[in-house]
Design a protein around this motif. Structure first.
Motif, PDB file in Angstrom:
ATOM      1  N   TRP A 355       8.880  -0.107 -10.201  1.00  0.00           N
ATOM      2  CA  TRP A 355       8.823  -1.282  -9.348  1.00  0.00           C
ATOM      3  C   TRP A 355       9.764  -1.143  -8.156  1.00  0.00           C
ATOM      4  O   TRP A 355      10.903  -0.736  -8.292  1.00  0.00           O
ATOM      5  CB  TRP A 355       9.280  -2.520 -10.138  1.00  0.00           C
ATOM      6  N   MET A 356       9.270  -1.494  -6.994  1.00  0.00           N
ATOM      7  CA  MET A 356      10.146  -1.688  -5.837  1.00  0.00           C
ATOM      8  C   MET A 356       9.629  -2.905  -5.080  1.00  0.00           C
ATOM      9  O   MET A 356       8.430  -3.015  -4.812  1.00  0.00           O
ATOM     10  CB  MET A 356      10.151  -0.459  -4.936  1.00  0.00           C
ATOM     11  N   ARG A 357      10.499  -3.785  -4.754  1.00  0.00           N
ATOM     12  CA  ARG A 357      10.229  -5.091  -4.125  1.00  0.00           C
ATOM     13  C   ARG A 357       8.773  -5.246  -3.664  1.00  0.00           C
ATOM     14  O   ARG A 357       8.330  -4.597  -2.731  1.00  0.00           O
ATOM     15  CB  ARG A 357      11.170  -5.311  -2.956  1.00  0.00           C
ATOM     16  N   ALA A 358       8.068  -6.161  -4.335  1.00  0.00           N
ATOM     17  CA  ALA A 358       6.643  -6.417  -4.106  1.00  0.00           C
ATOM     18  C   ALA A 358       5.788  -5.163  -4.311  1.00  0.00           C
ATOM     19  O   ALA A 358       5.027  -4.772  -3.424  1.00  0.00           O
ATOM     20  CB  ALA A 358       6.381  -7.036  -2.748  1.00  0.00           C
ATOM     21  N   PRO A 359       5.925  -4.534  -5.510  1.00  0.00           N
ATOM     22  CA  PRO A 359       5.011  -3.417  -5.789  1.00  0.00           C
ATOM     23  C   PRO A 359       3.571  -3.916  -5.632  1.00  0.00           C
ATOM     24  O   PRO A 359       3.239  -5.004  -6.071  1.00  0.00           O
ATOM     25  CB  PRO A 359       5.328  -3.037  -7.242  1.00  0.00           C
ATOM     26  N   GLY A 360       2.719  -3.135  -5.006  1.00  0.00           N
ATOM     27  CA  GLY A 360       1.345  -3.571  -4.772  1.00  0.00           C
ATOM     28  C   GLY A 360       1.206  -4.289  -3.458  1.00  0.00           C
ATOM     29  O   GLY A 360       0.648  -3.756  -2.493  1.00  0.00           O
ATOM     30  N   GLU A 361       1.749  -5.481  -3.387  1.00  0.00           N
ATOM     31  CA  GLU A 361       1.591  -6.286  -2.164  1.00  0.00           C
ATOM     32  C   GLU A 361       2.191  -5.586  -0.949  1.00  0.00           C
ATOM     33  O   GLU A 361       1.676  -5.699   0.162  1.00  0.00           O
ATOM     34  CB  GLU A 361       2.256  -7.661  -2.312  1.00  0.00           C
ATOM     35  N   MET A 362       3.309  -4.903  -1.143  1.00  0.00           N
ATOM     36  CA  MET A 362       3.994  -4.338   0.024  1.00  0.00           C
ATOM     37  C   MET A 362       3.141  -3.247   0.683  1.00  0.00           C
ATOM     38  O   MET A 362       2.757  -3.386   1.848  1.00  0.00           O
ATOM     39  CB  MET A 362       5.392  -3.855  -0.385  1.00  0.00           C
ATOM     40  N   PRO A 363       2.776  -2.171  -0.016  1.00  0.00           N
ATOM     41  CA  PRO A 363       1.946  -1.160   0.655  1.00  0.00           C
ATOM     42  C   PRO A 363       0.524  -1.644   0.915  1.00  0.00           C
ATOM     43  O   PRO A 363      -0.090  -1.269   1.918  1.00  0.00           O
ATOM     44  CB  PRO A 363       1.962   0.023  -0.323  1.00  0.00           C
ATOM     45  N   GLY A 364      -0.010  -2.477   0.006  1.00  0.00           N
ATOM     46  CA  GLY A 364      -1.391  -2.932   0.152  1.00  0.00           C
ATOM     47  C   GLY A 364      -1.578  -3.823   1.361  1.00  0.00           C
ATOM     48  O   GLY A 364      -2.525  -3.657   2.145  1.00  0.00           O
ATOM     49  N   MET A 365      -0.676  -4.770   1.538  1.00  0.00           N
ATOM     50  CA  MET A 365      -0.794  -5.672   2.693  1.00  0.00           C
ATOM     51  C   MET A 365      -0.423  -4.966   3.984  1.00  0.00           C
ATOM     52  O   MET A 365      -0.891  -5.358   5.059  1.00  0.00           O
ATOM     53  CB  MET A 365       0.071  -6.915   2.490  1.00  0.00           C
ATOM     54  N   PHE A 366       0.397  -3.924   3.904  1.00  0.00           N
ATOM     55  CA  PHE A 366       0.632  -3.124   5.110  1.00  0.00           C
ATOM     56  C   PHE A 366      -0.717  -2.619   5.635  1.00  0.00           C
ATOM     57  O   PHE A 366      -1.071  -2.797   6.807  1.00  0.00           O
ATOM     58  CB  PHE A 366       1.570  -1.944   4.811  1.00  0.00           C
ATOM     59  N   ALA A 367      -1.499  -2.025   4.744  1.00  0.00           N
ATOM     60  CA  ALA A 367      -2.787  -1.465   5.146  1.00  0.00           C
ATOM     61  C   ALA A 367      -3.743  -2.570   5.600  1.00  0.00           C
ATOM     62  O   ALA A 367      -4.387  -2.478   6.651  1.00  0.00           O
ATOM     63  CB  ALA A 367      -3.382  -0.681   3.979  1.00  0.00           C
ATOM     64  N   HIS A 368      -3.831  -3.623   4.799  1.00  0.00           N
ATOM     65  CA  HIS A 368      -4.808  -4.675   5.085  1.00  0.00           C
ATOM     66  C   HIS A 368      -4.509  -5.362   6.416  1.00  0.00           C
ATOM     67  O   HIS A 368      -5.407  -5.645   7.222  1.00  0.00           O
ATOM     68  CB  HIS A 368      -4.789  -5.694   3.946  1.00  0.00           C
ATOM     69  N   GLU A 369      -3.246  -5.622   6.662  1.00  0.00           N
ATOM     70  CA  GLU A 369      -2.893  -6.384   7.867  1.00  0.00           C
ATOM     71  C   GLU A 369      -2.957  -5.536   9.132  1.00  0.00           C
ATOM     72  O   GLU A 369      -3.162  -6.063  10.219  1.00  0.00           O
ATOM     73  CB  GLU A 369      -1.519  -7.030   7.682  1.00  0.00           C
ATOM     74  N   VAL A 370      -2.792  -4.219   9.008  1.00  0.00           N
ATOM     75  CA  VAL A 370      -3.036  -3.372  10.184  1.00  0.00           C
ATOM     76  C   VAL A 370      -4.547  -3.294  10.422  1.00  0.00           C
ATOM     77  O   VAL A 370      -5.016  -3.384  11.562  1.00  0.00           O
ATOM     78  CB  VAL A 370      -2.405  -1.975  10.012  1.00  0.00           C
ATOM     79  N   ALA A 371      -5.322  -3.174   9.340  1.00  0.00           N
ATOM     80  CA  ALA A 371      -6.786  -3.144   9.491  1.00  0.00           C
ATOM     81  C   ALA A 371      -7.285  -4.442  10.142  1.00  0.00           C
ATOM     82  O   ALA A 371      -8.175  -4.419  11.008  1.00  0.00           O
ATOM     83  CB  ALA A 371      -7.446  -2.931   8.128  1.00  0.00           C
ATOM     84  N   MET A 372      -6.713  -5.576   9.746  1.00  0.00           N
ATOM     85  CA  MET A 372      -7.127  -6.855  10.345  1.00  0.00           C
ATOM     86  C   MET A 372      -6.792  -6.881  11.833  1.00  0.00           C
ATOM     87  O   MET A 372      -7.550  -7.417  12.651  1.00  0.00           O
ATOM     88  CB  MET A 372      -6.435  -8.020   9.625  1.00  0.00           C
TER      89      MET A 372
END
Ligand code: MOS
Length: 712
Positions: A355-372
């Motif tokens: 675990w590192m601060r917001a596992p999942g959400e952190m790298p996942g939303m990085f990708a999703h929000e750049v794609a958006m």
């Protein structure tokens, strides 16, 4: 113990900025952290433990040659896999150290040196010679070796999801964004390195293991140790009175905790003190896997999404599986009838990710929000309008109503405060001297969780005071302070009337300080115990009566999709000659339920925004696949944002109360501040320069204006 239906609270102290109840101890140096502790059961002076770690990535230990180490005047003993105590259960490959000769990654613990001083232990460890039989290893994560499909992703989510017909929708879409985004290996790096003081004694004729450990959850350390040693949970006691951060790396026991327990078992009752070094943390105490996210977004010309596909590639360790849930936020974030997510892993001969601060959400939303952001540009739509057009009525993942989805309120409030309306529509439209200037936005989300298995105890003392106890840990977030406020309101007294005891596994059971669930989970138990106490004993109880209770499950728990939301705004300045990126302004606006303490909450949000900024601009661990370990293993080679990097960072939150989740009306705030932050910074660099990057960190070389650089 009683299960108690809880009612909303009469709020008095909650919401006020009570100063940290342990602030004076901390700033005067009287707060004692794990490595500073001594046994309070006797046993003599602690021996110092130093870890000897493998210099091969895969193979077997042939022999641990200890003669030179044992000849050192301060060294007392060297323990290896031939002499270490045997464990009763060894399923957890990360914790089951020294049980056989196998080496599963470079940096794994292969021997323990015990000495009379820390220096002698360290010198002794350097004098241990280990002979290995090395076999070929695989330590490089590539797109072509990430083919393993885990049965679940962290903690127990579906690996893949598939709704509607993504391929058909993408064929028919007017606009398609198909890009690959990547995030690097990252290490947690809390200020206090991991440390454990352990000793063995006896309780009622049975062995008893006691520890001070720098952990996010004392009961979470007891559990695997008891199982692996074949003990009952009451034969293990773990305390963590003060902890200097964790960011998830102290969320579960790592191998060094077992090393301390094994070493202490060999000393006839003498305590053992282990301070893990910063360098050792890079192999031994968890890290965030690198990720590759392949995104395909299908949309109508106005940006309305018809399809979302997120295929994640990442890595795990053969020693123990950890599958980061990188696509989890994609499943619930935006409306689209057709959606598919997958996770595939490379199983490598490497240290165990965690675990590192917001596992999942952190790298996942990085990708999703750049794609958006790319979709907004492709459709010629403002990024905030794009999100308005893709706001779901119900949670797309479960079909349930949201408890309180206020993403758009966060975006609108942030836009107002950030001055979004004056933003030029085109990229590369603003310059200030040699600096291109732009702004970017990203959404944030984090699940609002309340963990099972929490209980609290309330006891009346003299003069209207109460002792309130729960085994939760304050890792520096302010838990001690906010739990005092919650207890005071639940008992209808001033905060000065509360004696709060935490951080000891002898106290009522508490879940981990992780998943941004601590205050919700522990606070709900405290309110339940206080309300039960008042129902049983009234408001003027005799001293010495007590009640232990847990919060009952609420019917709302199953009815709603519980999430928090936020919006992050960044201004980036990119130097056109050096490529340097500066972020003069960073603002997060959050919807997180009622904020219990605005002082500690603001600190959590700003800290997480800084950590997201740091990830966006600097943080990256480099593993050399030839040798299998991380070469970045100190704070010089792994740069964490420092004061000079942090300019105007601020956070605010919406006024609200969410009593569907907790009687306090609060949700959780530890992690959401890092989610989306790096994407907001990246999107701002695109707006500044017209150059679209799809990976982090945003190192200067990526923006250099050389003739062959990517140009808009
Ligand atoms: Mo946090 S990574 O859930 O400790």
């Amino acid at each position: 113990m009683i299960e108690q239906k809880t009612k909303p609270l009469e709020v008095r102290s909650i919401g006020s900025g009570l100063r940290r109840v342990d602030g004076v101890e901390k700033v005067t140096g009287r707060a004692t952290y794990a490595a500073e502790q001594d046994s309070d059961d006797g046993g003599g002076e602690a021996l110092h433990l130093w870890l000897v770690t493998s210099t091969i990535a895969k193979g077997r230990v042939l022999q641990v040659q200890a003669e030179h180490a044992l000849a050192h005047p301060g060294v007392v003993d060297v323990v290896d896999h031939t002499t270490a105590p045997r464990l009763a259960e060894t399923d957890n490959g990360e914790l089951a150290i020294l049980q056989n000769a196998d080496v599963g990654f470079r940096g794994q613990i292969v021997a323990l040196v015990l000495a009379e001083s820390s220096e002698a232990a360290r010198e002794g460890a350097a004098l241990v010679d280990v002979d290995y039989d090395a076999t070929p290893h695989e330590a490089e994560f590539r797109e072509d070796n990430a083919t393993y499909r885990p049965s679940v992703v962290n903690p127990s989510m579906e690996t893949d999801t598939d709704q509607g017909d993504v391929d058909a929708a993408l064929r028919e879409a007017d606009v398609v964004i198909g890009q690959t985004y990547s995030t690097p290996y990252e290490h947690n790096n809390p200020l206090e390195p991991h440390a454990t003081v352990a000793w063995w004694g006896e309780l009622d004729g049975r062995p008893m293991l006691s520890m001070f450990d720098s952990t996010q959850g004392v009961h979470g350390v007891v559990q695997p140790l008891a199982t692996m040693w074949g003990l009952e949970p009451e034969q293990v006691r773990v305390r963590a009175p003060y902890v200097g951060g964790g960011f998830g790396s102290k969320g579960e026991a790592h191998a060094h905790v077992m090393a301390a327990a094994l070493a202490a078992r060999t000393t006839n009752g003498r305590p053992v003190r282990l301070a893990v070094t910063r360098q050792q943390m890079f192999q031994l105490t968890g890290y965030r896997t690198a990720t590759i996210s392949r995104f395909r977004l299908g949309a109508r010309p106005d940006g309305t999404l018809t399809a979302i596909e997120h295929s994640v590639l990442e890595q795990t360790s053969k020693v123990r599986e950890f599958a980061e849930q990188t696509a989890s936020p994609t499943r619930m974030m935006y409306a689209a009838p057709n959606r598919r997510t997958t996770h595939r892993l490379a199983q490598l001969d490497v240290a165990v990710p965690s675990w590192m601060r917001a596992p999942g959400e952190m790298p996942g939303m990085f990708a999703h929000e750049v794609a958006m952001d790319e979709l907004a540009v492709a459709c010629g739509v403002d990024p905030i309008v794009l999100r308005e057009r893709n706001e779901p009525d119900l949670d797309p993942e479960t079909g349930k109503p949201y408890n309180n989805r206020r993403l758009l309120d966060c975006l609108h409030r942030g836009a107002e405060r950030f001055g979004w309306e004056t933003r030029p529509r085109d990229a590369r439209a603003q310059a200030d001297g040699d600096w291109w200037v732009g702004t970017g936005v990203a959404s944030a989300t984090y699940p609002a969780m309340k963990m099972p298995g929490n209980a609290a105890r309330v006891r009346s003392l003299d003069q209207g005071r109460y002792a309130v106890a729960i085994g939760s840990v304050d890792i520096g977030t302010g838990a001690r302070t906010v739990l005092t406020q919650i207890a005071a309101d639940a008992l209808g007294v001033e905060v000065e009337a509360i004696d709060l005891a935490i951080a000891d596994s002898l106290l009522p059971s508490a879940s981990v300080a992780g998943g941004s669930s601590g205050t919700s989970s522990w606070g709900s138990a405290i309110v339940a115990a206080a309300q039960r106490f008042r129902a049983d004993h009234g408001n003027w109880p005799d001293p010495g009566v007590e009640t232990t209770a847990s919060a009952a499950d609420s019917p709302a728990d199953e009815k709603y999709a519980f999430h928090s939301f936020g919006a992050v705004f960044a201004e980036a300045r990119v130097n056109r000659w050096t490529g340097e990126v500066r972020v003069p302004r960073l603002l997060g606006v959050y919807s997180v339920g009622r904020v219990i303490n605005p002082v500690t909450a603001h600190s959590q949000f700003v800290g997480a925004l800084v950590m997201g900024l740091s990830a966006g601009l600097f943080e990256e661990s480099y593993r050399d696949p030839r040798f299998g370990h991380f070469l970045t293993q100190d704070l010089a080679s792994y740069h964490v944002a420092s004061h000079a990097d942090v300019l105007d960072v601020d956070a605010e939150w919406l006024e609200e109360s969410d009593e569907l989740l907790t009687p306090m009306g609060s949700r959780g705030i530890g992690e959401i501040g890092i989610v989306g932050t790096a994407a907001a910074v990246l999107n701002a660099t695109h707006h500044a320069t017209g150059i679209r990057r799809r990976s982090m960190p945003l190192t200067p070389d990526q923006f250099l204006e050389t003739p062959d650089a990517e140009r808009p």
